[in-house]
Design an enzyme around this catalytic site. Sequence first.
Site, PDB file in Angstrom:
ATOM      1  CD  GLU A 133      13.447   6.387 -14.064  1.00 61.02           C
ATOM      2  OE1 GLU A 133      12.516   7.452 -13.522  1.00 61.02           O
ATOM      3  OE2 GLU A 133      13.973   6.176 -12.524  1.00 61.02           O
ATOM      4  N   GLY A 134      13.261   4.909 -18.193  1.00 61.64           N
ATOM      5  CA  GLY A 134      12.163   6.113 -19.549  1.00 61.64           C
ATOM      6  C   GLY A 134      11.847   7.359 -18.612  1.00 61.64           C
ATOM      7  CB  ALA A 135      10.889  10.071 -19.816  1.00 63.72           C
ATOM      8  CB  THR A 146      12.761  16.151 -19.887  1.00 59.93           C
ATOM      9  OG1 THR A 146      11.017  16.047 -18.677  1.00 59.93           O
ATOM     10  CG2 THR A 146      12.659  16.121 -20.740  1.00 59.93           C
ATOM     11  N   GLY A 167       5.534   6.955 -10.306  1.00 58.06           N
ATOM     12  CA  GLY A 167       6.732   5.625  -9.351  1.00 58.06           C
ATOM     13  C   GLY A 167       7.472   5.360 -10.136  1.00 58.06           C
ATOM     14  CE  LYS A 168       8.745   7.450 -15.528  1.00 55.16           C
ATOM     15  NZ  LYS A 168       7.653   7.580 -15.515  1.00 55.16           N
ATOM     16  CB  THR A 169      12.594   7.548  -9.631  1.00 62.30           C
ATOM     17  OG1 THR A 169      12.749   8.366 -10.966  1.00 62.30           O
ATOM     18  CG2 THR A 169      13.497   8.013  -8.697  1.00 62.30           C
ATOM     19  CE  LYS A 228      14.464  10.251 -15.891  1.00 63.69           C
ATOM     20  NZ  LYS A 228      12.436   9.296 -15.895  1.00 63.69           N
TER      21      LYS A 228
END
Length: 206
Positions: A110-112, A40, A13-15, A36
């Site tokens: 925002e990370g991955a 990937t 749920g990051k995005t 971001k």
Amino acid sequence: MNIFISANNTDQGKTYSTLLLMDAFAKKGFKVGVMKPIETGVENIPLDGEKLLNKAKELNPLLKDLSINDIVPVQHKLPAAPYVSGEVDFEKITDAYEKIKPLCDILLIEGAGGIMVPVKEGFKMIDFLDLFNAGLFMVFGSRLGMINDFLLNKHYLDSKGINFTWAINLFDEKNYFEVSHPFMKKFNPLFIQKDLDKITQKLLGE
């Protein structure tokens, strides 16, 4: 102010949380920006990045000329850790950051995946905190297993002296309160769906 958004794993749920935080900060009167650095699993267009770009342009007119390549400067096709999925061009990332940063009061980055995802030799997602001089917001998905994920992440971050704000993303509210909340309640959790105002206050240091 920069805020780096990570999670206990991928697809937690990051995005979703970033989009809600963008709205919440904008309602408080801040000019909001987003990026971001790496996405990937990109076939034609970064799907998360496109959502972030559209929301950013909606909330902050100063971002109207930004492209998807500004929001997501590194795009890889293979859905894997960046260390595996392809070369990470940090010059592209810093160029995008320097383009976006002057246009906003608060930049959400925002990370991955999670904080320990390897980006390149000697660099993990958590290292973006130093690169961007950012505070950390952690999203914990409420699925079964979140207690272990929460404790592992908390132990690591506490051991490194890294302060962080966190909240739970409720996938199934009934299941969470039956299965995980009896333990998690001792940590006084906040919830993405219920406590946005409190979360933004904590992130602002209020």
